[in-house]
Design a protein around this motif. Structure first.
Motif, PDB file in Angstrom:
ATOM      1  N   THR A 156       1.330  -2.538  -8.667  1.00  0.00           N
ATOM      2  CA  THR A 156      -0.072  -2.465  -8.240  1.00  0.00           C
ATOM      3  C   THR A 156      -0.694  -1.148  -8.706  1.00  0.00           C
ATOM      4  OG1 THR A 156       0.688  -3.639  -6.300  1.00  0.00           O
ATOM      5  CG2 THR A 156      -1.565  -2.837  -6.224  1.00  0.00           C
ATOM      6  N   GLY A 157       0.073  -0.074  -8.603  1.00  0.00           N
ATOM      7  CA  GLY A 157      -0.397   1.243  -9.048  1.00  0.00           C
ATOM      8  C   GLY A 157      -0.765   1.214 -10.527  1.00  0.00           C
ATOM      9  N   ILE A 158       0.083   0.584 -11.318  1.00  0.00           N
ATOM     10  CA  ILE A 158      -0.162   0.492 -12.763  1.00  0.00           C
ATOM     11  C   ILE A 158      -1.416  -0.356 -13.010  1.00  0.00           C
ATOM     12  CG2 ILE A 158       0.755  -0.446 -14.948  1.00  0.00           C
ATOM     13  CD1 ILE A 158       3.594   0.340 -13.839  1.00  0.00           C
ATOM     14  N   LEU A 159      -1.524  -1.471 -12.279  1.00  0.00           N
ATOM     15  CA  LEU A 159      -2.684  -2.364 -12.450  1.00  0.00           C
ATOM     16  C   LEU A 159      -3.993  -1.615 -12.172  1.00  0.00           C
ATOM     17  CD1 LEU A 159      -3.859  -5.247 -12.843  1.00  0.00           C
ATOM     18  CD2 LEU A 159      -3.610  -5.570 -10.380  1.00  0.00           C
ATOM     19  N   TYR A 160      -4.057  -0.898 -11.032  1.00  0.00           N
ATOM     20  CA  TYR A 160      -5.294  -0.183 -10.676  1.00  0.00           C
ATOM     21  C   TYR A 160      -5.598   0.913 -11.694  1.00  0.00           C
ATOM     22  CZ  TYR A 160      -5.264  -2.574  -6.154  1.00  0.00           C
ATOM     23  OH  TYR A 160      -5.287  -3.525  -5.172  1.00  0.00           O
ATOM     24  N   PHE A 161      -4.557   1.607 -12.134  1.00  0.00           N
ATOM     25  CA  PHE A 161      -4.740   2.690 -13.103  1.00  0.00           C
ATOM     26  C   PHE A 161      -5.334   2.129 -14.403  1.00  0.00           C
ATOM     27  CE2 PHE A 161      -2.802   4.613 -16.910  1.00  0.00           C
ATOM     28  CZ  PHE A 161      -3.441   5.848 -16.883  1.00  0.00           C
ATOM     29  N   ILE A 162      -4.796   1.005 -14.860  1.00  0.00           N
ATOM     30  CA  ILE A 162      -5.281   0.408 -16.108  1.00  0.00           C
ATOM     31  C   ILE A 162      -6.723  -0.097 -15.919  1.00  0.00           C
ATOM     32  CG2 ILE A 162      -4.944  -1.515 -17.755  1.00  0.00           C
ATOM     33  CD1 ILE A 162      -2.889   0.710 -18.143  1.00  0.00           C
TER      34      ILE A 162
END
Ligand code: KG4
Ligand code: ZN
Length: 343
Positions: free
Chosen positions: A220-226
Motif C-alpha cells: 500500500t505504501g508503494i502504491l500511494y507513493f507511486i
C-alpha cells in the motif's frame, strides 16, 4: 549387494507451471518445465486457464522428461506428485495423471508436499553440491508463502515464523503491477534493480513480531507513493524505473535478512538455506553469501533451476520417501491447503 538403480518420476502442477522430472538415485536426469504464458496479460494466474493448460501440457511434458532421461516408462520405480498446497484445479490434473500412471505401471504412488519439496531440493545430488546437515533453517520464499522453517529431518519440519498477510513473491509481483509491468513481475524488478540506486526512495518497513512477516502495508505504501509521484510528474515511473525497482527490492530483502538473522539468534542454528521462487532473486543470493563471510553462517543457495516451481524437487522428495517405503494409497486426494509440517 544389488546395484539396481532407482528411477522416480516427479510431477508438479500446483500453480501455473507443468513440470516433470526423472531422478535416479538422487541425481536429476531431466527436469522439463512448461511455463504458461497465458496468464501474463491478466496480471496474475487465472485458475481455470491454469488447469486447462496443465491438461494440454501434462502428457508431452512427462513424455519429454522420460525421453530426455534416456529411459522408458517400464524403468520407473515410482511416481511422485504434488498433492498440495496449490490451486485445486491445477493439483487435480497432476494427481489424477500420477494415479493412473502408477496404477497402469503397477508401481508405488508417492504424494509430496510442495512446500517441503522446495526445501528438499537441497538434497539433489550434483557435482559440488552442498547438502545441509540437520538441523538447518530455511527461508522459504515464494509466490504463495513466506516462512522460516526449522528442518530436523527430511520430513520433520517446523514453521518458526511466517507471513500474516501477503507472501514476499506477491509483494514483488504486486509492486511490479503498480509499475505497469507484466506478471510475474518479480524477475523484472530484479533485472531493473541491477541498474538502479537502492537508496533512491525509502519505504517503511512493517512492525511485526521477530519472526513474522507482513507485506501488505509495504504494498500500500508503494502504491500511494507511486500515485502521488505520478500526479506531480506523469513520466515519474518511466524516468525512475530502475531506482524505484532497486529501492523496492532493497526494502524487501532487508526485511527478509532481518528476520532470518533473528531466527539464527533465537535457534543458534547457523546453517541457513533459502528456497522457493524468490530465492532466484540475485540480491537475496548475494546477501546470503555475504552472511557466510560476515556472520560465520554456512549458507545453502539452490541452483537457479530448482528455485521456481519444478518437478525435480518433487522427484527428489519422492525418492527420499521411496527409500522409507512411504507410499500413498490410490484413494489419495489433492489438498489445496497443506502446511509444511504435514504429509
Ligand atoms: O516458487 P514459485 O515458482 O511458485 C510458488 O510456489 O509460488 O514462486 C514464484 C514467485 C513469483 O512471485 C515470482 O515473481 C517470484 O517467485 N520470483 C522472483 C524472482 N524470480 C521469481 N522474485 C524476485 N526476484 C526474482 N528473480
Ligand atoms: Zn512453489
Amino acid at each position: 549387494m544389488s546395484t539396481k538403480k532407482t528411477y522416480i518420476l516427479g510431477i508438479e502442477s500446483s500453480c501455473d507451471d507443468t513440470s516433470a522430472s526423472i531422478v535416479c538415485d538422487g541425481k536429476v536426469l531431466s527436469n522439463i518445465v512448461a511455463n504458461q504464458e497465458v496468464h501474463a496479460k491478466y496480471g496474475g494466474v487465472v485458475p481455470e486457464l491454469a488447469s486447462r493448460a496443465h491438461q494440454q501440457n501434462i502428457v508431452p511434458v512427462v513424455q519429454q522428461a522420460i525421453e530426455q532421461a534416456g529411459i522408458t516408462k517400464k524403468d520407473l520405480n515410482a511416481v511422485a506428485f504434488t498433492r498440495g498446497p496449490g490451486l485445486m484445479g491445477s493439483l487435480l490434473v497432476g494427481t489424477s495423471f500420477a494415479k493412473s500412471l502408477a496404477l497402469g505401471l503397477n508401481i508405488p504412488l508417492i504424494d509430496v508436499n510442495h512446500m517441503q519439496a522446495h526445501i528438499l531440493a537441497h538434497f539433489i545430488k550434483e557435482e559440488n553440491s552442498k547438502i545441509p546437515p540437520f538441523p538447518f533453517l530455511c527461508l522459504t520464499i515464494s509466490g504463495g508463502h513466506t516462512q522460516i522453517v526449522k528442518i530436523t529431518d527430511h520430513f520433520d519440519m517446523e514453521i518458526l515464523g511466517e507471513t500474516i498477510d501477503d507472501a514476499v513473491g506477491e509483494a514483488f509481483d504486486k509492486s511490479a503491477k503498480i509499475l505497469g509491468l507484466p506478471y510475474p513481475g518479480g524477475p523484472l524488478i530484479d533485472k531493473y534493480a541491477q541498474h538502479g540506486n537502492p537508496k533512491a526512495f525509502k519505504f517503511t518497513k512493517p512492525k511485526v513480531g521477530d519472526l513474522k512477516f507482513s507485506f501488505s502495508g509495504l504494498k500500500t505504501g508503494i502504491l500511494y507513493f507511486i500515485q502521488r509521484s505520478v500526479k506531480e510528474n506523469p513520466d515519474f515511473i518511466k524516468e525512475n524505473l530502475y531506482d524505484i525497482c532497486a529501492s523496492i527490492q532493497y526494502t524487501i530483502i532487508e526485511i527478509l535478512m532481518e528476520k532470518i538473522k533473528n531466527a539464527v539468534k533465537h535457534t543458534e542454528i547457523k546453517h541457513v538455506a533459502i528456497a522457493g521462487g524468490v530465492s532466484a532473486n540475485s540480491e537475496i543470493r548475494k546477501r546470503l553469501q555475504l552472511a557466510e563471510k560476515h556472520w560465520g553462517w554456512t549458507t545453502y543457495i539452490p541452483k537457479f533451476e530448482y528455485t521456481t516451481d519444478n518437478a525435480a524437487m518433487i522427484a527428489i522428495s519422492g525418492y527420499l520417501k521411496y527409500l522409507k517405503k512411504e507410499y500413498s494409497d490410490v484413494s489419495v486426494t489433492a489438498k489445496a491447503r497443506l502446511k509444511v509440517s504435514e504429509l
